[in-house]
Motif scaffolding. Sequence first.
Motif, PDB file in Angstrom:
ATOM      1  N   LEU A 240      -4.001  77.480  58.851  1.00 59.12           N
ATOM      2  CA  LEU A 240      -5.271  77.997  59.392  1.00 59.12           C
ATOM      3  C   LEU A 240      -6.213  78.374  58.244  1.00 59.12           C
TER       4      LEU A 240
ATOM      5  N   ARG B 154       8.896  56.036  63.645  1.00 58.80           N
ATOM      6  CA  ARG B 154       8.495  56.375  65.022  1.00 58.80           C
ATOM      7  C   ARG B 154       7.016  56.068  65.229  1.00 58.80           C
TER       8      ARG B 154
ATOM      9  N   ARG C 235       1.920  65.483  74.624  1.00 59.97           N
ATOM     10  CA  ARG C 235       2.970  64.671  75.267  1.00 59.97           C
ATOM     11  C   ARG C 235       2.428  63.981  76.516  1.00 59.97           C
TER      12      ARG C 235
ATOM     13  N   ASP D 235       0.243  76.850  69.493  1.00 61.97           N
ATOM     14  CA  ASP D 235      -0.621  76.052  68.618  1.00 61.97           C
ATOM     15  C   ASP D 235      -1.761  75.393  69.397  1.00 61.97           C
TER      16      ASP D 235
ATOM     17  N   MET E 201       8.038  78.896  59.621  1.00 61.61           N
ATOM     18  CA  MET E 201       7.033  78.259  60.479  1.00 61.61           C
ATOM     19  C   MET E 201       5.751  79.087  60.662  1.00 61.61           C
TER      20      MET E 201
ATOM     21  N   TYR F 167       7.724  76.908  71.980  1.00 61.43           N
ATOM     22  CA  TYR F 167       6.792  78.051  71.897  1.00 61.43           C
ATOM     23  C   TYR F 167       5.700  77.774  70.860  1.00 61.43           C
TER      24      TYR F 167
ATOM     25  N   GLN G  27       6.347  64.938  58.016  1.00 60.49           N
ATOM     26  CA  GLN G  27       4.950  65.361  57.964  1.00 60.49           C
ATOM     27  C   GLN G  27       4.045  64.238  57.453  1.00 60.49           C
TER      28      GLN G  27
ATOM     29  N   GLN H  57       2.011  78.162  59.364  1.00 64.18           N
ATOM     30  CA  GLN H  57       0.856  78.061  60.267  1.00 64.18           C
ATOM     31  C   GLN H  57      -0.320  78.886  59.719  1.00 64.18           C
ATOM     32  N   VAL H  58      -0.005  80.057  59.158  1.00 61.69           N
ATOM     33  CA  VAL H  58      -1.062  80.890  58.567  1.00 61.69           C
ATOM     34  C   VAL H  58      -1.726  80.127  57.412  1.00 61.69           C
TER      35      VAL H  58
ATOM     36  N   GLY I 247       8.994  64.974  74.831  1.00 59.27           N
ATOM     37  CA  GLY I 247       9.188  65.296  73.420  1.00 59.27           C
ATOM     38  C   GLY I 247      10.410  64.573  72.885  1.00 59.27           C
ATOM     39  N   LYS I 248      10.451  64.432  71.585  1.00 60.13           N
ATOM     40  CA  LYS I 248      11.522  63.639  70.973  1.00 60.13           C
ATOM     41  C   LYS I 248      12.842  64.387  70.890  1.00 60.13           C
TER      42      LYS I 248
ATOM     43  N   HIS J 267      10.569  75.538  68.959  1.00 58.56           N
ATOM     44  CA  HIS J 267       9.600  74.457  68.792  1.00 58.56           C
ATOM     45  C   HIS J 267       8.599  74.451  69.958  1.00 58.56           C
TER      46      HIS J 267
ATOM     47  N   MET K 297      -6.314  78.605  68.490  1.00 57.18           N
ATOM     48  CA  MET K 297      -5.750  77.823  67.376  1.00 57.18           C
ATOM     49  C   MET K 297      -6.335  76.409  67.426  1.00 57.18           C
TER      50      MET K 297
ATOM     51  N   THR L 222       6.644  72.964  59.115  1.00 60.28           N
ATOM     52  CA  THR L 222       7.452  71.964  59.831  1.00 60.28           C
ATOM     53  C   THR L 222       8.852  71.841  59.228  1.00 60.28           C
TER      54      THR L 222
END
Length: 312
Positions: free
Chosen positions: A180, A310, A113, A101, A172, A96, A237, A176-177, A59-60, A94, A106, A200
């Motif tokens: 979805l 990136r 990664r 996710d 966060m 978790y 994003q 996410q809700v 991960g970054k 992050h 989900m 994010t």
Amino acid sequence: MSDGGGAPTQAPPAFDLAGYLDREREAADRALRRCLEAWRDELPSDVAEAARYGVTGGGKRLRPVLCVAAYRSAGGPGGAEQVHDMAASLELIHAYSLMHDDLPCMDDASLRRSRATTHRVHGVEVTTRAGAALIPMAVLTALRGARTLGCDEETAREVARTLCRAAGAGGMVGGQVLDLLGEGRTLEGAELERLHGMKTGALLTASLGMGAQAAGAPSRVREGVEAYGRAIGLAFQIADDVLDATATREELGKVPSDASLEKSTYVALHGLEGARRKAAAEVDRAHSALDRAGLEAPALRALARFVVERRR
Ligand code: GRG
């Protein structure tokens, strides 16, 4: 280089982002290993192993790196190890979020990664519990880390509160809700911006805010780095959507999923070139926020460019 008035002036040395990222990521990884080691005996061994797998898989490390950069830019005097210990809290949240996710309920992802997702190795039940265990671990890591850095009790609690707010229903989890609920439906620009600002952007912005808070920065500086955070959050994003549409599975280290999950994206909304222009405009906005706060902050400026340049 000359200013035209006689005496030659020196161009400022270019910022070595690659070297900086290598050093800071290694420091972030060391802090995460210290943290996991300190918590190991508090958890059942299968949960501890799944947590270790989810946290340490590369991960970054963008969130702790941003936090430490904000701390330094705001004049924070603490030692490198101590700042990274506090900043590790962001990466625990992050990690978790990625573990949960990826679960079958989900995104049902098998690759993250460039290796198997946590539940593919440790099972859904253990991964669900390991992800949940990381949340209080993160909050206590922020609180204890800020105290160790020398923050007074009120500031240490404020640092931990900033993390909780960003991770919770107003940040966060709420984002996410919305995500979805939005699957299979076309979201317009403002809806998309709200969703990603929460999902994010909130944690990225908190990374900057926590760094400034722990450094004891004045409100002008804290507001400046948080405005920078909101701008790079959006740029991040948009760049993610561009990568999902253009990069290969090997480059991304995961399977591009926006199209298959019928997600609304900035690429769908503005086209590839339009999305790239919008991301570049957000980087400019991030730099302007630093200017307004009177911060030179070469590391933060380079990190803003990194967010859109990136390849994963
Ligand atoms: C129960 C509704 C509910 C939510 C639980 C799962 C969850 C909490 C939140 C998901 C949040 C999420 C997946 C946000 C996406 C964040 C994101 C852009 C991840 C990619 O970040 P990078 O590129 O990843 O920084 P690396 O691998 O570099 O760390």
